[in-house]
Design a protein around this motif. Structure first.
Motif, mmCIF file in Angstrom:
data_model
loop_
_atom_site.group_PDB
_atom_site.id
_atom_site.type_symbol
_atom_site.label_atom_id
_atom_site.label_comp_id
_atom_site.label_asym_id
_atom_site.label_seq_id
_atom_site.Cartn_x
_atom_site.Cartn_y
_atom_site.Cartn_z
ATOM 1 N N HIS A 53 0.834 -1.210 0.000
ATOM 2 C CA HIS A 53 0.000 0.000 0.000
ATOM 3 C C HIS A 53 0.866 1.257 0.000
ATOM 4 O O HIS A 53 0.855 2.046 0.938
ATOM 5 C CB HIS A 53 -0.932 -0.015 1.202
ATOM 6 N N PRO A 76 -18.262 0.743 -2.620
ATOM 7 C CA PRO A 76 -17.199 0.617 -1.621
ATOM 8 C C PRO A 76 -16.677 1.939 -1.071
ATOM 9 O O PRO A 76 -16.036 1.962 -0.031
ATOM 10 C CB PRO A 76 -16.087 -0.114 -2.387
ATOM 11 N N PHE A 77 -16.928 3.057 -1.768
ATOM 12 C CA PHE A 77 -16.418 4.356 -1.319
ATOM 13 C C PHE A 77 -17.544 5.379 -1.441
ATOM 14 O O PHE A 77 -18.204 5.449 -2.472
ATOM 15 C CB PHE A 77 -15.217 4.773 -2.176
ATOM 16 N N TYR A 143 -8.642 -10.114 -9.184
ATOM 17 C CA TYR A 143 -9.424 -9.293 -10.107
ATOM 18 C C TYR A 143 -10.176 -10.174 -11.098
ATOM 19 O O TYR A 143 -9.740 -11.251 -11.471
ATOM 20 C CB TYR A 143 -8.539 -8.277 -10.834
ATOM 21 N N GLU A 152 -3.718 -3.220 -12.157
ATOM 22 C CA GLU A 152 -3.035 -3.823 -11.018
ATOM 23 C C GLU A 152 -1.653 -4.345 -11.404
ATOM 24 O O GLU A 152 -0.711 -4.259 -10.612
ATOM 25 C CB GLU A 152 -3.890 -4.952 -10.426
ATOM 26 N N LEU A 291 -7.539 -9.077 -1.332
ATOM 27 C CA LEU A 291 -8.366 -7.912 -1.598
ATOM 28 C C LEU A 291 -9.113 -8.175 -2.895
ATOM 29 O O LEU A 291 -8.485 -8.498 -3.923
ATOM 30 C CB LEU A 291 -7.513 -6.644 -1.715
ATOM 31 N N LEU A 293 -10.570 -6.740 -5.769
ATOM 32 C CA LEU A 293 -10.251 -5.400 -6.250
ATOM 33 C C LEU A 293 -11.450 -4.598 -6.726
ATOM 34 O O LEU A 293 -11.606 -3.434 -6.360
ATOM 35 C CB LEU A 293 -9.197 -5.484 -7.358
ATOM 36 N N GLU A 294 -12.283 -5.182 -7.577
ATOM 37 C CA GLU A 294 -13.427 -4.414 -8.083
ATOM 38 C C GLU A 294 -14.367 -4.028 -6.946
ATOM 39 O O GLU A 294 -14.936 -2.935 -6.933
ATOM 40 C CB GLU A 294 -14.199 -5.216 -9.137
ATOM 41 N N LYS A 296 -13.510 -3.855 -3.675
ATOM 42 C CA LYS A 296 -12.796 -3.220 -2.558
ATOM 43 C C LYS A 296 -13.157 -3.883 -1.225
ATOM 44 O O LYS A 296 -13.442 -3.226 -0.226
ATOM 45 C CB LYS A 296 -13.106 -1.717 -2.495
ATOM 46 N N GLY A 310 -14.922 -4.068 4.574
ATOM 47 C CA GLY A 310 -14.801 -3.107 3.486
ATOM 48 C C GLY A 310 -15.622 -1.868 3.708
ATOM 49 O O GLY A 310 -16.151 -1.619 4.791
ATOM 50 N N THR A 311 -15.746 -1.090 2.669
ATOM 51 C CA THR A 311 -16.399 0.213 2.521
ATOM 52 C C THR A 311 -15.578 1.318 3.183
ATOM 53 O O THR A 311 -14.913 1.111 4.194
ATOM 54 C CB THR A 311 -17.854 0.281 3.054
#
Length: 417
Positions: A53, A76-77, A143, A152, A291, A293-294, A296, A310-311
């Motif tokens: 990260h 997720p965001f 992914y 990625e 993780l 990926l799509e 999150k 998550g989120t």
């Protein structure tokens, strides 16, 4: 000669590690926390140690993704629209830093910070009586989408250029690593440089160790005011009493800005709410942390169970469980782990916590120019557990006047002043 007294405000994982290393430098340490330590943000953490990260949250593309995700209740965001002036200021700074130059400037310092922590975790596991389930299996970035895979793989190449141990895998190679579950992915990047641990055990055993070493841990004591004279803190007042010390360390997690404001410091930070829940897998055990990926979503085997989390919900602190966000996590699981049966968790089975997110995605660490006996250590976002030992170690070095193990100028708590 009497020991110098240090008060740490905030007994989350950063505060605990700061206490651990200050104790080993010979300080008399007191931890003060507004809660009872049972809702510590790190208790529901994915438990990942992540040199992978090295890209901060404020990165190119996050603004456009955030706008798109705002209209999806299971995304997720999410940034909750608000006229809150603190959120607006935070958003402007996030926008200013979401660029390639910021990512390039941050990559090596973030890598070094995580690697330093990983080394300290290894030392702690081998030298100490503190158990925390450390494992070195790496983390799989799974992914499904070719475009996401391409992105990625590009990041993986950057990671290799930074000297990190990374493998790029096709779907068959990933499946070999997970023989007990049927994967539905196009491929993965395996960050063998990453590790994981059991955060619940880490936090509980750190608290036990510190108490045995006569560290005073004062709970259910919110800071009400801070006495400052001649650019020094003389004392802090809580709902219970007044506490004096030679040095103060401000951690405080998602409550850091509120505490900083009492000391007259502008430290922008917003709470990023996340959710997690546990699953008892039986024979179909997932071996490697991952993780998705799509989606999150983080997946971590721990203590014979699997934690899904998550989120990132940027909004003021609140105690509501948004079941649609939890559904977003739950719905993602069978999309990657085909026929993997996980029951939708009930509200009382769901953990939630608030990650302390700075607007540039970097932590705060160091003395502040305004108060000479105050060290700020916070704003780690989703990387609190990963960066906690290195943060605590360098807090102790700063307190003792030693050279820190790495250059921390990028993480100055005065950078938005």
């Amino acid at each position: 000669m009497a020991k110098q007294k240090v008060i740490i405000i905030g007994a989350g994982v950063t505060g605990l590690f700061s206490a651990y290393y200050l104790l080993h430098e010979g300080y008399e340490v007191t931890l003060i926390d507004k809660g009872n330590l049972k809702d510590n943000c790190s208790l529901g953490n994915a438990g990942m140690i992540v040199p992978s990260h090295f890209i901060p949250l404020a990165a190119p593309g996050m603004i456009s993704k955030g706008i798109k995700w705002m209209f999806n209740s299971r995304s997720p965001f999410y940034v909750k629209p608000s006229l809150n002036p603190e959120l607006l200021r935070w958003g402007i700074q996030f926008w200013k830093h979401a660029n390639t130059k910021h990512v390039a400037t941050s990559a090596e310092p973030l890598r070094d910070f995580h690697l330093l922590s990983k080394g300290l975790y290894n030392s702690l596991a081998s030298e100490s009586a503190i158990e925390f389930g450390l494992q070195h299996k790496g983390i799989l970035m799974l992914y499904k989408n070719a475009e996401i895979g391409k992105e990625e793989v590009h990041v993986a190449q950057q990671a290799k250029d930074l000297g990190l141990n990374v493998d790029i895998l096709n779907s068959a190679q990933v499946q070999e690593l997970e023989p007990h579950v049927e994967l539905d992915v196009a491929g993965a990047v395996h960050y063998q440089c990453d590790s994981h641990l059991y955060p619940n055990q880490l936090v509980q055993n750190m608290i036990k160790y510190l108490k045995e070493k006569d560290v005073s841990i004062i709970t259910n004591s919110a800071i009400t005011s801070i006495d400052i004279k001649n650019n020094r803190i003389n004392a802090v007042h809580t709902t219970l009493q007044k506490y004096e010390a030679d040095l103060f360390v401000l951690t405080g997690g998602a409550w850091l800005p509120e505490l900083a404001k009492k000391a007259g410091l502008p430290i922008p930070l917003m709470p990023g709410k996340g959710y997690s829940f546990m699953h008892q897998p039986g024979e179909r055990q997932i071996i490697h942390p991952a993780l998705l990926l799509e989606a999150k979503v983080a997946v971590t085997p721990m203590n014979s169970q699997v934690r899904f989390g998550g989120t990132m919900e940027i909004a003021p602190v609140n105690n509501k469980i948004n079941m649609k966000r939890v559904e977003g996590i739950w719905n993602a699981i069978p999309q990657y782990y085909r026929n993997y049966k996980v029951a939708m968790p009930q509200p009382d089975e769901i953990w939630y916590g608030f990650r302390p997110c700075s607007p540039d995605g970097l932590p705060y660490l160091g003395y502040t120019n305004k108060i000479e006996n105050l060290i700020v250590a916070g704003g780690h976002g989703m990387m609190g557990v990963s960066l906690a030992p290195a943060t605590g170690k360098m807090v102790a070095q700063l307190a003792s006047g030693q050279q820190t193990l790495m250059d921390i100028s990028l993480f100055s708590p005065d950078r938005f002043a």
